[in-house]
Design a protein around this motif. Structure first.
Motif, PDB file in Angstrom:
ATOM      1  N   GLY A 253       8.039  -4.456  14.122  1.00  0.00           N
ATOM      2  CA  GLY A 253       9.090  -3.440  14.524  1.00  0.00           C
ATOM      3  C   GLY A 253      10.078  -3.473  13.195  1.00  0.00           C
ATOM      4  N   LEU A 254      10.548  -4.640  12.792  1.00  0.00           N
ATOM      5  CA  LEU A 254      11.545  -4.754  11.700  1.00  0.00           C
ATOM      6  C   LEU A 254      10.985  -3.960  10.479  1.00  0.00           C
ATOM      7  N   MET A 255       9.412  -4.179  10.226  1.00  0.00           N
ATOM      8  CA  MET A 255       8.967  -3.475   9.205  1.00  0.00           C
ATOM      9  C   MET A 255       9.029  -1.852   9.373  1.00  0.00           C
ATOM     10  N   TYR A 256       8.744  -1.522  10.718  1.00  0.00           N
ATOM     11  CA  TYR A 256       8.738  -0.199  10.856  1.00  0.00           C
ATOM     12  C   TYR A 256      10.119   0.274  10.543  1.00  0.00           C
ATOM     13  N   VAL A 257      11.329  -0.364  10.744  1.00  0.00           N
ATOM     14  CA  VAL A 257      12.806   0.348  10.458  1.00  0.00           C
ATOM     15  C   VAL A 257      12.667   0.553   9.001  1.00  0.00           C
ATOM     16  N   PHE A 258      12.198  -0.312   8.196  1.00  0.00           N
ATOM     17  CA  PHE A 258      11.918  -0.183   6.950  1.00  0.00           C
ATOM     18  C   PHE A 258      11.361   1.009   6.297  1.00  0.00           C
ATOM     19  N   TYR A 259      10.273   1.163   6.938  1.00  0.00           N
ATOM     20  CA  TYR A 259       9.102   1.839   6.752  1.00  0.00           C
ATOM     21  C   TYR A 259       9.874   3.494   6.866  1.00  0.00           C
TER      22      TYR A 259
ATOM     23  N   PHE B 257      11.650   4.274   4.161  1.00  0.00           N
ATOM     24  CA  PHE B 257      10.919   4.486   2.982  1.00  0.00           C
ATOM     25  C   PHE B 257      10.101   5.700   2.939  1.00  0.00           C
ATOM     26  N   THR B 258       9.507   6.167   3.991  1.00  0.00           N
ATOM     27  CA  THR B 258       8.692   7.167   4.200  1.00  0.00           C
ATOM     28  C   THR B 258       9.564   8.615   3.908  1.00  0.00           C
ATOM     29  N   LEU B 259      10.793   8.460   4.310  1.00  0.00           N
ATOM     30  CA  LEU B 259      11.569   9.629   4.017  1.00  0.00           C
ATOM     31  C   LEU B 259      11.864   9.644   2.644  1.00  0.00           C
ATOM     32  N   ALA B 260      12.184   8.632   1.879  1.00  0.00           N
ATOM     33  CA  ALA B 260      12.154   8.575   0.488  1.00  0.00           C
ATOM     34  C   ALA B 260      10.965   8.834  -0.204  1.00  0.00           C
ATOM     35  N   GLY B 261       9.768   8.543   0.380  1.00  0.00           N
ATOM     36  CA  GLY B 261       8.668   8.703  -0.386  1.00  0.00           C
ATOM     37  C   GLY B 261       8.224  10.504  -0.016  1.00  0.00           C
ATOM     38  N   PHE B 262       8.444  11.076   0.770  1.00  0.00           N
ATOM     39  CA  PHE B 262       8.612  12.622   0.795  1.00  0.00           C
ATOM     40  C   PHE B 262       9.379  13.191  -0.200  1.00  0.00           C
TER      41      PHE B 262
ATOM     42  N   SER C 158       0.758  -1.382  -0.148  1.00  0.00           N
ATOM     43  CA  SER C 158      -0.209  -0.019   0.081  1.00  0.00           C
ATOM     44  C   SER C 158       0.929   1.149   0.144  1.00  0.00           C
ATOM     45  N   ALA C 159       1.910   1.288   0.625  1.00  0.00           N
ATOM     46  CA  ALA C 159       2.873   2.235   0.769  1.00  0.00           C
ATOM     47  C   ALA C 159       3.465   2.724  -0.293  1.00  0.00           C
ATOM     48  N   LEU C 160       3.945   1.462  -1.232  1.00  0.00           N
ATOM     49  CA  LEU C 160       4.395   1.541  -2.438  1.00  0.00           C
ATOM     50  C   LEU C 160       3.473   2.442  -3.582  1.00  0.00           C
ATOM     51  N   GLY C 161       2.140   1.735  -3.443  1.00  0.00           N
ATOM     52  CA  GLY C 161       1.234   2.297  -4.294  1.00  0.00           C
ATOM     53  C   GLY C 161       0.965   3.566  -3.947  1.00  0.00           C
ATOM     54  N   GLY C 162       0.913   4.028  -2.734  1.00  0.00           N
ATOM     55  CA  GLY C 162       0.975   5.497  -2.352  1.00  0.00           C
ATOM     56  C   GLY C 162       1.949   6.387  -2.755  1.00  0.00           C
ATOM     57  N   MET C 163       3.210   5.989  -2.905  1.00  0.00           N
ATOM     58  CA  MET C 163       4.215   6.628  -3.125  1.00  0.00           C
ATOM     59  C   MET C 163       3.910   6.929  -4.874  1.00  0.00           C
ATOM     60  N   ARG C 164       3.707   5.950  -5.507  1.00  0.00           N
ATOM     61  CA  ARG C 164       3.294   6.143  -6.994  1.00  0.00           C
ATOM     62  C   ARG C 164       1.966   6.719  -7.308  1.00  0.00           C
TER      63      ARG C 164
ATOM     64  N   GLY D  35      -4.150  -1.713   1.194  1.00  0.00           N
ATOM     65  CA  GLY D  35      -3.907  -1.313   2.528  1.00  0.00           C
ATOM     66  C   GLY D  35      -5.053  -1.678   3.529  1.00  0.00           C
ATOM     67  N   ILE D  36      -6.219  -1.858   3.175  1.00  0.00           N
ATOM     68  CA  ILE D  36      -7.484  -2.237   4.010  1.00  0.00           C
ATOM     69  C   ILE D  36      -7.384  -3.637   4.487  1.00  0.00           C
ATOM     70  N   VAL D  37      -6.778  -4.315   3.416  1.00  0.00           N
ATOM     71  CA  VAL D  37      -6.590  -5.768   3.802  1.00  0.00           C
ATOM     72  C   VAL D  37      -5.423  -5.871   5.157  1.00  0.00           C
ATOM     73  N   GLY D  38      -4.348  -5.403   4.657  1.00  0.00           N
ATOM     74  CA  GLY D  38      -3.514  -5.152   5.728  1.00  0.00           C
ATOM     75  C   GLY D  38      -3.684  -4.740   7.047  1.00  0.00           C
TER      76      GLY D  38
END
Length: 229
Positions: A190-196, A199-204, A33-39, A48-51
């Motif tokens: 927690g590991l996913m949040y490290v990546f997020y 990722f979110t900084l790159a998305g900005f 969902s985050a990848l789709g949001g970036m694009r 995202g709703i499924v997740g």
């Protein structure tokens, strides 16, 4: 029903740690969902709703009798909030979709007034929800859980509005959420949040660059949905 039952009960055991597969799958859907949001793709919302639905059951560990009997009420509550706001965001992006197939909403800056409101909302919402979550028995430190919930609400709302700054709110959420999830034993999240966080900084920067490449249409049309009327 067999597949659903398996997904609900399946576990991954690593050493003395047990991780629910639905925690992993829910976070994968969140990443997609985050990848789709970036694009700026409309399909980011339903994915995202499924997740969100999967992770809701994960963060109420004591309620659903999972191997990790810890309730993170802010984390669980924000999944419900995500679903609600995502339905609105899904509709909004679909209405403003144009140009490229499946691409919606033109990135725009929130402006000084809205930035102040976002900061006040984040701090104020955390202050208001902390005693509420504490009374309901959320995991300590409760303010961190309240911060995550409030920041997630504001970030999702900002994404639906097309504000570039929503990515920075996610960064603030990740900075607090990562240590909280690890301390509560939710290692996959927690590991996913490290990546997020990265990722979110790159998305900005991706959205900021896309904004610079567009004409300043907001001076005439402040709401992207109005451009199609």
């Amino acid at each position: 029903m067999t597949v659903i039952r398996w997904l609900f009960d399946a576990q991954l055991v690593i050493g003395d740690q047990t991780i629910l597969w639905r925690e992993i799958v829910g976070n994968v859907f969140g990443l997609l969902s985050a990848l789709g949001g970036m694009r700026r793709k409309v399909w980011a919302w339903p994915v995202g709703i499924v997740g969100n639905a999967l992770l809701f059951t994960v963060f109420l560990g004591a309620v659903f009798d999972t191997p990790n009997p810890v309730n993170l009420l802010g984390q669980a509550g924000r999944q419900v909030m995500f679903i609600t706001v995502s339905i609105w965001g899904w509709w909004r992006w679909h209405q403003s979709r144009g140009g490229d197939a499946g691409t919606a909403v033109e990135p725009r800056w929130a402006g000084a007034r809205n930035r102040v409101l976002l900061v006040v909302g984040l701090v104020g919402g955390t202050a208001v929800l902390t005693p509420v979550f504490s009374a309901l028995g959320s995991y300590e430190p409760v303010w961190a859980d309240a911060w995550i919930f409030t920041g997630s609400l504001l970030a999702t709302w900002g994404m639906a509005r097309g504000w570039v700054e929503f990515w920075l709110i996610w960064v603030a959420v990740d900075l607090v959420g990562t240590p909280l999830l690890f301390s509560a034993g939710y290692y996959a999240s927690g590991l996913m949040y490290v990546f997020y966080g990265a990722f979110t900084l790159a998305g900005f920067f991706v959205w900021a660059r896309a904004r610079r490449q567009k004409p300043l249409v907001e001076t005439q049309w402040p709401d992207p949905t109005l451009q199609r009327r």
